[in-house]
Design a protein around this motif. Structure first.
Motif, PDB file in Angstrom:
ATOM      1  N   LEU A 282       0.831  -1.200   0.000  1.00  0.00           N
ATOM      2  CA  LEU A 282       0.000   0.000   0.000  1.00  0.00           C
ATOM      3  C   LEU A 282       0.863   1.246   0.000  1.00  0.00           C
ATOM      4  O   LEU A 282       1.773   1.372   0.805  1.00  0.00           O
ATOM      5  N   ARG A 283       0.619   2.148  -0.937  1.00  0.00           N
ATOM      6  CA  ARG A 283       1.351   3.404  -0.898  1.00  0.00           C
ATOM      7  C   ARG A 283       0.476   4.556  -1.389  1.00  0.00           C
ATOM      8  O   ARG A 283      -0.426   4.384  -2.209  1.00  0.00           O
ATOM      9  N   GLY A 284       0.744   5.704  -0.841  1.00  0.00           N
ATOM     10  CA  GLY A 284      -0.040   6.879  -1.196  1.00  0.00           C
ATOM     11  C   GLY A 284       0.539   7.582  -2.409  1.00  0.00           C
ATOM     12  O   GLY A 284       1.523   7.132  -3.014  1.00  0.00           O
ATOM     13  N   LEU A 285      -0.100   8.693  -2.761  1.00  0.00           N
ATOM     14  CA  LEU A 285       0.372   9.487  -3.892  1.00  0.00           C
ATOM     15  C   LEU A 285       1.254  10.620  -3.370  1.00  0.00           C
ATOM     16  O   LEU A 285       0.947  11.219  -2.336  1.00  0.00           O
ATOM     17  N   GLY A 286       2.326  10.899  -4.080  1.00  0.00           N
ATOM     18  CA  GLY A 286       3.166  12.039  -3.715  1.00  0.00           C
ATOM     19  C   GLY A 286       2.540  13.342  -4.195  1.00  0.00           C
ATOM     20  O   GLY A 286       1.580  13.329  -4.978  1.00  0.00           O
ATOM     21  N   GLU A 287       3.091  14.461  -3.726  1.00  0.00           N
ATOM     22  CA  GLU A 287       2.545  15.764  -4.087  1.00  0.00           C
ATOM     23  C   GLU A 287       2.542  15.986  -5.598  1.00  0.00           C
ATOM     24  O   GLU A 287       1.723  16.721  -6.134  1.00  0.00           O
ATOM     25  N   ASP A 288       3.514  15.338  -6.318  1.00  0.00           N
ATOM     26  CA  ASP A 288       3.601  15.543  -7.766  1.00  0.00           C
ATOM     27  C   ASP A 288       2.752  14.543  -8.543  1.00  0.00           C
ATOM     28  O   ASP A 288       2.765  14.519  -9.773  1.00  0.00           O
ATOM     29  N   GLU A 289       2.018  13.695  -7.806  1.00  0.00           N
ATOM     30  CA  GLU A 289       1.230  12.663  -8.509  1.00  0.00           C
ATOM     31  C   GLU A 289      -0.265  12.925  -8.393  1.00  0.00           C
ATOM     32  O   GLU A 289      -1.069  12.018  -8.557  1.00  0.00           O
TER      33      GLU A 289
END
Lengths: 332, 440
Positions: B113-120
């Motif tokens: 599980l991983r979130g989205l980065g600010e640039d995504e």
């Protein structure tokens, strides 16, 4: 944990309910009429009390008997029959003989209500139907007015005319209002005049009306449009010829206007359900009342006006629906 | 800024009954012995099971895959062993397919599980993330959020409304969340705004929650988000009524909020969106108010999805008195349950327990045409007239009278002095009309 599944109720939402029931509404209207009842007994004495008791007992008994004969469940406990009894009594002269009051009760409950299917299905206000039937069938007994004798027993009462009757006679004979017309507004306001039990005291009726507004039993729509249109239309005639037509104030405090506007025209069963319709209905009642009072054969027009508008209620309901949410008028 | 509370036409004031749980901070509900994950937890096609009996699953793992566009996957809410894939009691009252998990107690997250980065944070990737995480509208309708965030280009959205009205009596979950986690809500709001392209943003909160208004107001201080106090009135949180109260726009009959250029999201959905996008963790828990006169100790609980209702009542000290009615949701629009084996699903915001003596089966009487149902109807239709036709099977007439515009808030039935089940008849009539339309 015990197995509770079998004792759970299942029903669809909502799962809570407002406390006010039909019975509570009927009882509240009865309470609201108690001041008017008290004032009528004060001014007209024991005969008025008799009329009240006979009408109430007669209506409740007629309802119970009728439902029993029809083989339907008993409904007199919902209070609507007792309320009809009180309203009928308030629409009768204090000198009404007991048999006439009883006949009125039977007409109200059996002919005007149960024949149509009981509470909720009657097209016309039962008390008014009974009143008009009696008025047409027994005009002598129905227009014999006792003079008020505050605090007396009323058993040896003199007869008098109602202010509206006096006005009608004078206008028909002379084309002019009686000379003292309007002089006794204060007397009329507290109820010191000839008339039906319930129409004499504007003060008592207003007290009851305030109670009904406070309990949110009635809304302003019907009473305000009814009284307002009487004042406006009556006022127009008065301005045109004050010698021939009485003032709006006279219209207000005499006859059954306040009783009709607050307690009879607002009868939920026989009046429109939506606010727009209620205003149309009330205005209609007011206009017809004034026309009958000024130009009709009877001195008083409230009962006929309300019954006439009762007949129009289905039509009003059909054409005076609220604008549904989500149907904005198209912008040009 | 004008602070006159806004509202809509109609509606009423049931006793709000929120005092029992309003001041209780959200507690974490312990794991039950068995987790039941229904495959149908949203409007739209149910998910397709993708695990088998005997499989071990981790927390956050997909156990049912989305089928179709208006659908989202469902996930395991803890780690453990799949012990059954079978029909189980469902809040809808039927037995529906579910994945049953026996927790192993380790509560192990999946590692992918991983979130989205600010640039995504492009609209498309946010929508995909929300879909993958099973985010649906938590205000009760459970409509998949990524679909709601994909308006067709001809219906531009210029206004975003965040619904913190919580007008249902008894429920206090939205209120607690606004008090305890305003930053998470606001983060979700910003993510919505990013996808929609800088709409005007309003957060509507009923005036009976002054503490929540204060907290959210403070959190919004440096932004152009407007906090709108709303008159205390049911159903103030109904989508169309809320839009009207805040913007003065009416959603056209048969239309959706986007037809008025508006998107409405519940505060809890906003929080769930923030969690999903920032961490990649799917929607596997839910804050629930367990309350009502029939429960010993009313609480606000953070609950794993799939927890049986029985377990929640235990967590609140058991029953108080003889239980008579168990309602998932609020008292005005919630659904009565017949079994305590029903699990918590994504849409549920409350569990309400009434005792035997609180259930009031007064008999129905005749309509006295009092007009109360007409004056409280937020859709401004004529419930009593419609029901008179519907009862005589004249559904066509009922339709011309606007029966399909009914929002089923239940105000008419609540207020009816004759105990006529108006909204229930209206639902039936709507069902009959919709069935006819499908067959036509």
């Amino acid at each position: 944990m015990p197995d509770v599944d079998k004792q759970l109720y299942l029903s669809s939402s909502p799962h809570i309910h407002a406390e006010q029931t039909t019975g509570a509404i009927m009882r509240a209207v009865i309470y609201a009429l108690l001041p008017a009842c008290a004032v009528s007994v004060y001014f007209f004495g024991l005969p008025a009390l008799w009329v009240l008791l006979v009408c109430m007992a007669g209506c409740v008994a007629a309802e119970a008997l009728c439902r029993k004969i029809m083989g339907r469940e008993q409904t007199w406990r919902d209070g609507s029959a007792a309320l009809t009894g009180i309203l009928l009594a308030l629409n009768l002269p204090p000198s009404t003989p007991w048999w006439l009051a009883l006949l009125g009760a039977v007409v109200a409950v059996v002919v005007a209500k149960q024949i149509f299917g009981g509470l909720g299905y009657n097209p016309f206000n039962p008390a008014l139907v009974a009143r008009v039937v009696l008025l047409i069938s027994f005009p002598v007994q129905m227009t014999r007015w006792s003079a008020p004798s505050p605090g007396g027993s009323g058993l040896d009462a003199l007869t008098t005319a109602t202010p509206l009757g006096e006005m009608k006679t004078a206008v028909m004979l002379t084309g002019q209002l009686p000379s003292h017309s309007g002089a006794q507004t204060v007397d009329y306001f507290v109820g010191n005049m000839g008339g039906c039990l319930g129409e004499v005291s504007a003060l008592a009726l207003l007290a009851g009306a305030i109670y009904l507004f406070w309990k949110r039993i009635i809304t302003w729509h019907i009473p305000l449009s009814f009284i307002g249109s009487v004042v406006v239309l009556g006022g127009i005639f008065w301005l045109v010829d004050p010698a021939r037509y009485p003032s709006p104030l006279f219209h207000l405090v005499t006859g059954g206007l306040l009783l009709g506007a607050f307690f009879m025209a607002t009868d939920m069963v026989t009046s429109p359900v939506a606010p727009v319709g209620m205003i149309v209905f009330g205005t209609g009642c007011g206009v017809v009342t004034v026309l009958i009072r000024l130009f009709g054969g009877y001195p008083e027009g409230v009962s006929f006006a309300i019954l006439l508008m009762n007949a129009a209620t289905p039509l009003i309901d059909r054409y005076c629906r609220p604008r549904k949410f989500g149907y904005m008028p198209r912008k040009a | 800024m004008s602070r006159k509370p806004k509202t809509f036409h109609g509606g009423l004031h049931p006793p709000d009954s929120k005092a029992a749980s309003a001041d209780k901070a959200v507690e974490i509900c312990p794991l039950p012995d068995e987790i039941i994950i229904p495959l149908s937890q949203h409007i739209g096609a149910p998910a397709e099971p993708c695990v088998a009996v005997g499989d071990s699953v981790c927390r956050g793992q997909v156990v049912g895959e989305a089928r179709g566009f208006v659908s989202v996957p469902v996930h395991a809410s803890t780690s453990g062993e799949v012990v059954a894939v079978e029909a189980r009691p469902h809040p809808s009252g039927r037995d529906l397919p579910a994945v049953v998990i026996r927790p192993d107690g380790r509560d192990q997250w999946c590692d992918d599980l991983r979130g989205l980065g600010e640039d995504e944070l492009a609209a498309e990737s946010v929508r995909n993330k929300l879909c993958a995480c099973g985010i649906v509208g938590l205000g009760g309708a459970t409509f998949p959020t990524h679909v709601k965030l994909s308006p067709p280009p001809e219906k531009p959205i210029d206004t975003l409304i965040i619904n913190g009205a919580e007008c249902e009596p008894y429920l206090t979950t939205d209120y607690r969340l606004m008090l305890e986690d305003p930053e998470q809500i606001l983060d979700g709001v910003r993510l919505f705004a990013g996808v929609l392209g800088r709409p005007r943003i309003f957060i509507g909160i009923e005036e009976n929650k002054p503490a929540a208004i204060k907290v959210i107001d403070a959190a919004c201080a440096s932004s152009d988000i407007e906090v709108v106090p709303l008159r205390v009135k049911y159903p103030q949180g109904a989508e169309k009524q809320l839009i009207y109260a805040i913007t003065g726009r009416e959603v056209p009959s048969g239309g959706l909020p986007m037809d008025a250029g508006v998107l409405v999201q519940n505060v809890r959905t906003a929080a769930a969106v923030s969690v999903a996008v920032r961490t990649g963790q799917p929607l596997i828990e839910q804050v629930l108010t367990v309350t009502g006169p029939g429960v010993a100790e009313p609480k606000n609980l953070r609950v794993r999805i799939g927890t049986p209702l029985r377990h929640l009542i235990d967590a609140c000290g058991g029953f108080n008195g003889e239980p008579g009615k168990i309602i998932l949701g609020g008292p005005m629009m919630g659904t009565a349950q017949l079994s305590l084996d029903v699990p918590v699903t994504r849409g549920a915001g409350g569990l309400l327990i009434f005792r035997q003596e609180d259930v009031d089966p007064r008999p129905e009487g005749p309509c006295i045409r009092c007009g109360r149902c007409v004056s409280v109807c937020p859709a401004r239709i004529l419930p009593t007239t419609i029901v008179a036709y519907a009862r005589n099977d004249q559904v066509e007439t009922a339709e011309t009278l606007g029966v399909l515009d009914c929002i089923e808030c239940g105000c008419c039935t609540y207020i009816c002095p004759s105990m006529i089940p108006l909204v229930q008849f209206i639902r039936q009539a709507k069902g009959a009309i919709m069935a006819q339309k499908r067959n036509a």
